[in-house]
Write a protein that holds these residues in place. Structure first.
Motif, PDB file in Angstrom:
ATOM      1  N   CYS A  28       0.868  -1.193  -0.011  1.00 14.37           N
ATOM      2  CA  CYS A  28      -0.094   0.115   0.133  1.00 14.37           C
ATOM      3  C   CYS A  28       0.978   1.216   0.084  1.00 14.37           C
ATOM      4  N   CYS A  29       1.585   1.497  -1.092  1.00 16.81           N
ATOM      5  CA  CYS A  29       2.948   2.303  -1.137  1.00 16.81           C
ATOM      6  C   CYS A  29       2.842   3.753  -0.788  1.00 16.81           C
ATOM      7  N   SER A  30       3.570   3.669   0.261  1.00 16.91           N
ATOM      8  CA  SER A  30       3.541   5.187   0.851  1.00 16.91           C
ATOM      9  C   SER A  30       5.056   5.539   1.036  1.00 16.91           C
ATOM     10  N   LEU A  31       5.947   5.004   0.331  1.00 13.54           N
ATOM     11  CA  LEU A  31       7.496   5.148   0.132  1.00 13.54           C
ATOM     12  C   LEU A  31       7.809   6.510   0.168  1.00 13.54           C
ATOM     13  N   CYS A  32       7.003   7.280  -0.807  1.00 14.62           N
ATOM     14  CA  CYS A  32       7.500   8.879  -0.947  1.00 14.62           C
ATOM     15  C   CYS A  32       6.248   9.668  -0.714  1.00 14.62           C
ATOM     16  N   PRO A  33       6.186  10.818  -0.825  1.00 17.59           N
ATOM     17  CA  PRO A  33       5.089  11.758  -0.282  1.00 17.59           C
ATOM     18  C   PRO A  33       4.057  11.702  -1.371  1.00 17.59           C
ATOM     19  N   ARG A  34       4.195  11.094  -2.315  1.00 16.77           N
ATOM     20  CA  ARG A  34       3.044  10.871  -3.491  1.00 16.77           C
ATOM     21  C   ARG A  34       1.802   9.938  -2.915  1.00 16.77           C
ATOM     22  N   ASN A  35       2.381   9.184  -1.969  1.00 17.14           N
ATOM     23  CA  ASN A  35       1.467   8.197  -1.086  1.00 17.14           C
ATOM     24  C   ASN A  35       0.352   7.721  -2.067  1.00 17.14           C
ATOM     25  N   CYS A  36       0.868   7.144  -2.930  1.00 20.11           N
ATOM     26  CA  CYS A  36      -0.333   6.368  -4.217  1.00 20.11           C
ATOM     27  C   CYS A  36      -1.066   5.239  -3.406  1.00 20.11           C
ATOM     28  N   HIS A  37      -0.782   4.591  -2.337  1.00 19.42           N
ATOM     29  CA  HIS A  37      -1.257   3.471  -1.675  1.00 19.42           C
ATOM     30  C   HIS A  37      -1.607   2.515  -2.812  1.00 19.42           C
ATOM     31  N   VAL A  38      -0.878   2.192  -3.834  1.00 21.13           N
ATOM     32  CA  VAL A  38      -1.060   0.947  -4.744  1.00 21.13           C
ATOM     33  C   VAL A  38      -0.541  -0.229  -4.148  1.00 21.13           C
ATOM     34  N   ASN A  39      -0.827  -1.393  -4.597  1.00 16.57           N
ATOM     35  CA  ASN A  39      -0.271  -2.726  -4.060  1.00 16.57           C
ATOM     36  C   ASN A  39       0.755  -3.199  -5.079  1.00 16.57           C
ATOM     37  N   ARG A  40       2.018  -2.672  -4.922  1.00 18.55           N
ATOM     38  CA  ARG A  40       2.950  -2.750  -5.940  1.00 18.55           C
ATOM     39  C   ARG A  40       3.401  -4.436  -5.919  1.00 18.55           C
ATOM     40  N   ILE A  41       2.907  -5.309  -4.557  1.00 14.23           N
ATOM     41  CA  ILE A  41       3.416  -6.522  -4.494  1.00 14.23           C
ATOM     42  C   ILE A  41       2.662  -7.158  -5.935  1.00 14.23           C
ATOM     43  N   LYS A  45       0.974   0.008 -10.151  1.00 17.36           N
ATOM     44  CA  LYS A  45       1.963   0.895 -10.139  1.00 17.36           C
ATOM     45  C   LYS A  45       1.414   2.313  -9.874  1.00 17.36           C
ATOM     46  N   GLY A  46       2.103   3.126  -9.208  1.00 13.65           N
ATOM     47  CA  GLY A  46       1.696   4.535  -9.045  1.00 13.65           C
ATOM     48  C   GLY A  46       2.290   5.481  -9.677  1.00 13.65           C
ATOM     49  N   TYR A  47       2.453   6.661  -9.216  1.00 17.75           N
ATOM     50  CA  TYR A  47       3.085   7.755  -9.951  1.00 17.75           C
ATOM     51  C   TYR A  47       4.686   7.357 -10.397  1.00 17.75           C
ATOM     52  N   CYS A  48       5.275   6.681  -9.925  1.00 21.24           N
ATOM     53  CA  CYS A  48       6.615   6.376 -10.263  1.00 21.24           C
ATOM     54  C   CYS A  48       6.931   5.418 -11.197  1.00 21.24           C
ATOM     55  N   ARG A  49       5.655   4.610 -11.573  1.00 16.29           N
ATOM     56  CA  ARG A  49       5.660   3.516 -12.520  1.00 16.29           C
ATOM     57  C   ARG A  49       6.279   2.324 -12.284  1.00 16.29           C
ATOM     58  N   CYS A  83      11.337   7.268 -11.503  1.00 16.40           N
ATOM     59  CA  CYS A  83      11.720   8.346 -10.591  1.00 16.40           C
ATOM     60  C   CYS A  83      10.132   8.782  -9.917  1.00 16.40           C
ATOM     61  N   ASN A  84      10.391   9.225  -8.538  1.00 13.03           N
ATOM     62  CA  ASN A  84       8.927   9.506  -7.992  1.00 13.03           C
ATOM     63  C   ASN A  84       8.771  10.742  -8.175  1.00 13.03           C
ATOM     64  N   LEU A  85       9.977  11.684  -8.672  1.00 11.54           N
ATOM     65  CA  LEU A  85       9.506  13.060  -9.052  1.00 11.54           C
ATOM     66  C   LEU A  85       8.962  13.467 -10.553  1.00 11.54           C
ATOM     67  N   THR A 130      14.572   6.345  -4.293  1.00 12.83           N
ATOM     68  CA  THR A 130      13.466   6.370  -3.215  1.00 12.83           C
ATOM     69  C   THR A 130      12.577   5.326  -3.374  1.00 12.83           C
ATOM     70  N   HIS A 131      11.904   5.143  -4.716  1.00  9.11           N
ATOM     71  CA  HIS A 131      10.908   4.306  -5.007  1.00  9.11           C
ATOM     72  C   HIS A 131      11.293   2.498  -4.919  1.00  9.11           C
ATOM     73  N   TYR A 132      12.678   2.454  -4.892  1.00 10.25           N
ATOM     74  CA  TYR A 132      13.236   1.211  -4.617  1.00 10.25           C
ATOM     75  C   TYR A 132      13.698   0.608  -3.331  1.00 10.25           C
TER      76      TYR A 132
END
Ligand code: SF4
Length: 303
Positions: A28-41, A45-49, A83-85, A130-132
């Motif tokens: 439920c990804c919140s690794l970075c401030p985008r806080n996409c809350h996607v299930n990457r497992i 994919k969120g903002y960073c792809r 990249c998350n940015l 960051t995203h990894y």
């Protein structure tokens, strides 16, 4: 050599706990401030792809980084894909925006780190990590168990979640974040991140709390915080506020690399659709000096 990297001092259980915490975040990804809350497992994919797989675009001994990282034998850079940015002017857009890279396992990543150490690199320098974060920490643990003994550099864009940075305590020795902009409008236009400066300040303070000012041994940085700031045309970045933050809330001794290499790419507002002038660079440099920063690294290749 007297220096021992931090990751060699933390216990097996603490390392495992950090990896578990980070892997849990991936679902439920919140690794970075985008806080996409996607299930990457599950492949979302969120903002960073990036999903749960690790992709890198290249690695090798790099001699274009700061002298205190490069030394005689180079900085062992590993360029991460995505990249998350996703800044619209990114010079590495093929990697950060188009996703050029190769899928590798964390074990392979650890082998790459050991290879870079073997060829003499003074550090392992993760570029845009960051995203990894979970995969990289896992790879550091594997490499450490196989003899990695050089510092790890966290070379990030500065748009970081402070909670993620807290988990890296005891693993990362050198933080090298950008502080790109203080201006909200600029951060929104160029990086779709109006909260950039607020998030960045909080994360960089945490980095500084962990590692302090740069410590140098035999001309090579072993531990500490090094900040990069790219000068933009028309002071679009709001540089003075950044320098004041560094001096007043971190330390006047902070190493700050003021970079002149901005080149316009992509669809940009007219004010910044050009390179900076020599005078623009020199006036930002003077601004940093007047603020009272004592360890400024300045660009010798001026526009
Ligand atoms: S790391 Fe990627 S998926 Fe996770 S919050 Fe940031 S942008 Fe979103």
């Amino acid at each position: 050599m007297s220096f021992i990297p931090s990751y060699r001092n933390i216990s097996e259980s603490e390392f495992k706990e950090k990896i578990q915490t980070l892997e849990d975040i991936l679902s439920c990804c919140s690794l970075c401030p985008r806080n996409c809350h996607v299930n990457r497992i599950k492949g979302q994919k969120g903002y960073c792809r990036a999903d749960a797989n690790l992709f890198i675009s290249s690695y090798g001994a790099h001699f274009g980084e700061e002298k205190i990282l490069v030394g005689r034998c180079g900085s062992g850079t590993i360029f991460m894909t995505w990249c998350n940015l996703r800044c619209i002017f990114c010079q590495n857009y093929d990697i950060s925006l188009q996703g050029i890279g190769e899928k590798i396992s964390v074990e392979h990543c650890a082998e790459i780190m050991l290879h870079l150490q073997k060829i003499g690199c003074h550090n392992i320098n993760f570029v845009t990590p960051t995203h990894y974060t979970p995969q990289i920490v896992k790879a550091i643990k594997i490499a450490s168990e196989k003899g990695l003994n050089i510092p790890v550099v966290w070379n990030c864009g500065g748009y970081e979640n402070t909670e993620t940075i807290k988990i890296l305590e005891g693993i990362i020795d050198i933080y090298m974040p950008d502080i790109k902009y203080s201006r909200i409008d600029t951060a929104e236009i160029l990086s779709d991140a109006p909260d950039y400066f607020e998030r960045c300040k909080s994360a960089v303070k945490e980095m500084f709390r962990q590692v302090g000012n740069i410590q140098i041994e035999n001309g090579i940085a072993r531990r500490g915080l090094l900040i990069r700031h790219l000068v933009l045309p028309c002071d679009f970045a709001g540089s003075e506020e950044i320098f004041n933050f560094i001096k007043n809330e971190l330390s006047p001794e902070t190493y700050v690399n003021i970079m002149a290499q901005y080149r316009p790419y992509g669809c940009l507002p007219v004010e910044i659709n050009r390179r900076i002038t020599r005078n623009e660079y020199l006036s930002v440099l003077e601004m940093a000096r007047k603020t009272g920063l004592k360890n400024i690294i300045w660009d010798r290749i001026l526009p």
